[in-house]
Design an enzyme around this catalytic site. Sequence first.
Site, PDB file in Angstrom:
ATOM      1  N   TYR A   1       0.825  -1.221   0.000  1.00  9.28           N
ATOM      2  CA  TYR A   1       0.000   0.000   0.000  1.00  9.28           C
ATOM      3  C   TYR A   1       0.860   1.272   0.000  1.00  9.28           C
ATOM      4  CZ  TYR A   1      -3.288   3.440   2.050  1.00  9.28           C
ATOM      5  OH  TYR A   1      -4.041   4.550   2.329  1.00  9.28           O
TER       6      TYR A   1
ATOM      7  N   ASN B   1       7.889 -10.187  -1.409  1.00  9.02           N
ATOM      8  CA  ASN B   1       7.561 -11.609  -1.589  1.00  9.02           C
ATOM      9  C   ASN B   1       6.085 -11.801  -1.937  1.00  9.02           C
ATOM     10  OD1 ASN B   1       6.349 -11.088   0.838  1.00  9.02           O
ATOM     11  ND2 ASN B   1       7.371 -12.724   1.988  1.00  9.02           N
TER      12      ASN B   1
ATOM     13  N   SER C   1       5.871   3.588  13.437  1.00  9.02           N
ATOM     14  CA  SER C   1       4.429   3.800  13.604  1.00  9.02           C
ATOM     15  C   SER C   1       4.142   4.606  14.862  1.00  9.02           C
ATOM     16  CB  SER C   1       3.778   2.422  13.711  1.00  9.02           C
ATOM     17  OG  SER C   1       2.458   2.528  14.166  1.00  9.02           O
TER      18      SER C   1
ATOM     19  N   TYR D   1       3.079  -6.757  17.210  1.00  8.71           N
ATOM     20  CA  TYR D   1       3.352  -5.895  16.049  1.00  8.71           C
ATOM     21  C   TYR D   1       4.008  -4.590  16.503  1.00  8.71           C
ATOM     22  CZ  TYR D   1       2.727  -2.284  12.577  1.00  8.71           C
ATOM     23  OH  TYR D   1       2.972  -1.225  11.735  1.00  8.71           O
TER      24      TYR D   1
ATOM     25  N   LYS E   1       8.025  -2.793  15.986  1.00 10.53           N
ATOM     26  CA  LYS E   1       8.415  -1.441  15.561  1.00 10.53           C
ATOM     27  C   LYS E   1       9.379  -0.823  16.583  1.00 10.53           C
ATOM     28  CE  LYS E   1       6.297  -1.432  11.704  1.00 10.53           C
ATOM     29  NZ  LYS E   1       7.094  -1.588  10.484  1.00 10.53           N
TER      30      LYS E   1
ATOM     31  N   ASP F   1      -7.945  -0.409  22.084  1.00  9.60           N
ATOM     32  CA  ASP F   1      -7.957   0.889  21.401  1.00  9.60           C
ATOM     33  C   ASP F   1      -7.571   2.015  22.357  1.00  9.60           C
ATOM     34  OD1 ASP F   1      -8.517   0.361  18.796  1.00  9.60           O
ATOM     35  OD2 ASP F   1     -10.638   0.918  18.877  1.00  9.60           O
TER      36      ASP F   1
HETATM   37  P1  NAD Z   1       1.438  -3.666   3.071  1.00  9.68           P
HETATM   38  O1  NAD Z   1       1.160  -4.987   3.687  1.00  9.68           O
HETATM   39  O2  NAD Z   1       0.481  -3.148   2.062  1.00  9.68           O
HETATM   40  O3  NAD Z   1       2.895  -3.686   2.399  1.00  9.68           O
HETATM   41  C1  NAD Z   1       3.961  -4.433   2.926  1.00  9.68           C
HETATM   42  C2  NAD Z   1       4.588  -5.220   1.780  1.00  9.68           C
HETATM   43  O4  NAD Z   1       5.701  -5.955   2.299  1.00  9.68           O
HETATM   44  C3  NAD Z   1       3.642  -6.226   1.143  1.00  9.68           C
HETATM   45  O5  NAD Z   1       3.619  -6.023  -0.245  1.00  9.68           O
HETATM   46  C4  NAD Z   1       4.223  -7.584   1.520  1.00  9.68           C
HETATM   47  O6  NAD Z   1       4.006  -8.549   0.505  1.00  9.68           O
HETATM   48  C5  NAD Z   1       5.690  -7.259   1.729  1.00  9.68           C
HETATM   49  N1  NAD Z   1       6.410  -8.129   2.675  1.00  9.68           N
HETATM   50  C6  NAD Z   1       6.073  -8.428   3.945  1.00  9.68           C
HETATM   51  N2  NAD Z   1       6.985  -9.230   4.502  1.00  9.68           N
HETATM   52  C7  NAD Z   1       7.946  -9.448   3.558  1.00  9.68           C
HETATM   53  C8  NAD Z   1       9.152 -10.199   3.529  1.00  9.68           C
HETATM   54  N3  NAD Z   1       9.552 -10.921   4.578  1.00  9.68           N
HETATM   55  N4  NAD Z   1       9.892 -10.195   2.397  1.00  9.68           N
HETATM   56  C9  NAD Z   1       9.493  -9.480   1.304  1.00  9.68           C
HETATM   57  N5  NAD Z   1       8.357  -8.770   1.276  1.00  9.68           N
HETATM   58  C10 NAD Z   1       7.592  -8.752   2.382  1.00  9.68           C
HETATM   59  O7  NAD Z   1       1.628  -2.629   4.262  1.00  9.68           O
HETATM   60  P2  NAD Z   1       1.661  -1.038   4.245  1.00  9.68           P
HETATM   61  O8  NAD Z   1       0.380  -0.534   4.830  1.00  9.68           O
HETATM   62  O9  NAD Z   1       2.110  -0.549   2.937  1.00  9.68           O
HETATM   63  O10 NAD Z   1       2.780  -0.780   5.336  1.00  9.68           O
HETATM   64  C11 NAD Z   1       4.131  -0.566   4.985  1.00  9.68           C
HETATM   65  C12 NAD Z   1       4.954  -0.384   6.247  1.00  9.68           C
HETATM   66  O11 NAD Z   1       4.429   0.706   6.999  1.00  9.68           O
HETATM   67  C13 NAD Z   1       4.948  -1.587   7.195  1.00  9.68           C
HETATM   68  O12 NAD Z   1       6.232  -1.702   7.765  1.00  9.68           O
HETATM   69  C14 NAD Z   1       3.936  -1.188   8.238  1.00  9.68           C
HETATM   70  O13 NAD Z   1       4.192  -1.827   9.471  1.00  9.68           O
HETATM   71  C15 NAD Z   1       4.178   0.301   8.338  1.00  9.68           C
HETATM   72  N6  NAD Z   1       3.021   1.063   8.854  1.00  9.68           N
HETATM   73  C16 NAD Z   1       1.811   0.942   8.238  1.00  9.68           C
HETATM   74  C17 NAD Z   1       0.717   1.644   8.738  1.00  9.68           C
HETATM   75  C18 NAD Z   1      -0.644   1.489   8.112  1.00  9.68           C
HETATM   76  O14 NAD Z   1      -1.634   1.815   8.766  1.00  9.68           O
HETATM   77  N7  NAD Z   1      -0.770   1.021   6.866  1.00  9.68           N
HETATM   78  C19 NAD Z   1       0.877   2.496   9.831  1.00  9.68           C
HETATM   79  C20 NAD Z   1       2.139   2.622  10.417  1.00  9.68           C
HETATM   80  C21 NAD Z   1       3.214   1.888   9.914  1.00  9.68           C
HETATM   81  C1  WQD Z   2      -9.187   3.867  13.778  1.00 16.10           C
HETATM   82  C2  WQD Z   2     -10.405   4.206  14.638  1.00 16.10           C
HETATM   83  C3  WQD Z   2     -11.282   2.346  15.860  1.00 16.10           C
HETATM   84  C4  WQD Z   2     -12.602  -0.030  12.499  1.00 16.10           C
HETATM   85  C5  WQD Z   2      -3.976   0.848  13.532  1.00 16.10           C
HETATM   86  C6  WQD Z   2      -2.825   0.131  14.193  1.00 16.10           C
HETATM   87  C7  WQD Z   2      -1.639   1.047  14.327  1.00 16.10           C
HETATM   88  C8  WQD Z   2      -1.290   1.678  13.000  1.00 16.10           C
HETATM   89  C9  WQD Z   2      -2.458   2.312  12.353  1.00 16.10           C
HETATM   90  C10 WQD Z   2       0.398   0.384  11.870  1.00 16.10           C
HETATM   91  C11 WQD Z   2     -10.368   3.552  16.015  1.00 16.10           C
HETATM   92  C12 WQD Z   2     -12.294   2.836  14.854  1.00 16.10           C
HETATM   93  C13 WQD Z   2     -12.077   0.992  13.252  1.00 16.10           C
HETATM   94  C14 WQD Z   2     -13.999  -0.292  12.566  1.00 16.10           C
HETATM   95  C15 WQD Z   2     -14.226   1.533  14.108  1.00 16.10           C
HETATM   96  N1  WQD Z   2      -0.806   0.725  12.052  1.00 16.10           N
HETATM   97  N2  WQD Z   2     -12.872   1.749  14.047  1.00 16.10           N
HETATM   98  N3  WQD Z   2     -14.763   0.506  13.380  1.00 16.10           N
HETATM   99  O1  WQD Z   2      -6.419   1.260  15.583  1.00 16.10           O
HETATM  100  O2  WQD Z   2      -5.791   3.681  15.168  1.00 16.10           O
HETATM  101  O3  WQD Z   2      -4.345   1.931  14.336  1.00 16.10           O
HETATM  102  O4  WQD Z   2      -3.541   1.366  12.267  1.00 16.10           O
HETATM  103  O5  WQD Z   2       1.386   0.704  12.469  1.00 16.10           O
HETATM  104  O6  WQD Z   2      -0.595   0.295  14.821  1.00 16.10           O
HETATM  105  O7  WQD Z   2      -3.234  -0.303  15.467  1.00 16.10           O
HETATM  106  O8  WQD Z   2      -6.552   2.272  13.249  1.00 16.10           O
HETATM  107  O9  WQD Z   2      -8.180   2.195  11.424  1.00 16.10           O
HETATM  108  O10 WQD Z   2      -8.113   0.261  13.056  1.00 16.10           O
HETATM  109  O11 WQD Z   2      -9.001   2.465  13.805  1.00 16.10           O
HETATM  110  O12 WQD Z   2     -14.961   2.193  14.840  1.00 16.10           O
HETATM  111  O13 WQD Z   2     -14.529  -1.225  11.952  1.00 16.10           O
HETATM  112  O14 WQD Z   2     -11.560   3.677  13.987  1.00 16.10           O
HETATM  113  O15 WQD Z   2     -11.903   1.941  17.045  1.00 16.10           O
HETATM  114  O16 WQD Z   2     -10.926   4.459  16.909  1.00 16.10           O
HETATM  115  P1  WQD Z   2      -5.831   2.281  14.707  1.00 16.10           P
HETATM  116  P2  WQD Z   2      -7.969   1.719  12.803  1.00 16.10           P
END
Ligand code: NAD
Ligand code: WQD
Length: 339
Positions: free
Chosen positions: A11, A32, A125, A150, A154, A298
């Site tokens: 993403y 992968n 994060s 998770y 981080k 939460d």
């Molecule tokens: P995503 O799952 O869409 O993308 C991660 C990609 O990494 C995937 O395409 C997956 O196939 C690949 N991958 C996972 N493990 C692998 C491995 N061992 N070898 C090779 N490829 C691998 O996730 P995203 O939402 O794009 O998140 C990207 C980064 O940002 C992650 O590190 C995630 O923890 C961090 N992050 C995401 C959010 C969020 O809400 N989306 C918030 C904070 C931090």
């Molecule tokens: C947002 C708000 C829910 C779904 C997560 C990870 C965090 C980070 C970001 C990676 C909250 C409410 C949600 C639903 C709802 N990711 N909600 N109904 O929990 O802030 O964070 O993503 O690092 O580590 O924990 O995001 O989108 O799940 O929730 O009411 O069906 O929406 O309770 O208040 P969150 P979220």
Amino acid sequence: MKILVTGGTGYIGSHTVVELQAKGYEVIIVDNLSNSTIEVLDNIAKISGKKPLFEKFDLIDPERTAVFFKLHNDISAVIHFAAFKAVGESVELPLMYYRNNLLSLINILQGMIDNGIRDIVFSSSCTVYGQPETLPAREDTPIQKAASPYGNTKQISEEIITDTSINADIHAILLRYFNPIGAHESAVIGELPLGVPNCLMPYITQTAIGKRPFLRVWGNDYDTPDGTAIRDYIHVVDLAKAHVIAVERLTGDKGKKQVEIFNLGTGNGFSVMEVINSFEKTSGVKLNYEIKERRPGDIVKVWADTEYANAELGWKSEKTLDEMTSSAWKWEQSLAKKR
Ligand code: NAD
Ligand code: WQD
């Protein structure tokens, strides 16, 4: 300059690849495909006119990762997105999370050290802050004990990078994302949650398109103006642009410290109801939702202090909540057309 983007078909990675290519960087993706699909490469090319280089392998394989780095020792910087990210799943399968998220990072750092590659941008994060005692959360706000494996990966990853930088020529920028939502304006790339989404935005759009019967709003009795929980939602394209700036800062030797940390948020908190209201306004769709009990684990409210990132990176989020919800809806509709 050639930039390695791990997790580049995911993403946030795919949006970042588009922004890197727009600035003239050559991109090589390693993924992968455990949580993304190969079609993303063509979709990136549809936007930027160029298909990034791609290698499919698992970064937890030390030998394969070492071979890759030896072959590509002309890489100027690494952006490391690849990780598993589902909080609930990490509670059920902690070893899978520790193994994937930590071993991949260790293998990448080793590959960098062995081949004289210095610069890495790491996806951290806001989860590291837990429920901060004071808001907004600043980069020096104390970190709380992680609420999930998770979140712990981080925190540990930040420590691994920092410790490694002490005796190795590794320079890093750790980016703490708040809540990324939305999609590229072309609606050609976006978030592809597998199975039932946990996160709010994809749950809203899947409900509106008819894939889910209704959204459950987890709690409306919080200590917030409308009783629903507050987060700092940030448009994924704004987030992606910050990565390009981070790469420029590292490769241009503009950092103030060997390891720097930046919050990536808008600085504004929005409640669940405000997100729903924005979605209804921009899509014209009345959303079916029900108020439920609070979701365990939460936090009540969090948003970023963005002053440091604004001042040091010269970066500021630009897109509004309405632009986030409307782009997420456009993406969901384009997925529905493909189905
Ligand atoms: P995503 O799952 O869409 O993308 C991660 C990609 O990494 C995937 O395409 C997956 O196939 C690949 N991958 C996972 N493990 C692998 C491995 N061992 N070898 C090779 N490829 C691998 O996730 P995203 O939402 O794009 O998140 C990207 C980064 O940002 C992650 O590190 C995630 O923890 C961090 N992050 C995401 C959010 C969020 O809400 N989306 C918030 C904070 C931090
Ligand atoms: C947002 C708000 C829910 C779904 C997560 C990870 C965090 C980070 C970001 C990676 C909250 C409410 C949600 C639903 C709802 N990711 N909600 N109904 O929990 O802030 O964070 O993503 O690092 O580590 O924990 O995001 O989108 O799940 O929730 O009411 O069906 O929406 O309770 O208040 P969150 P979220």
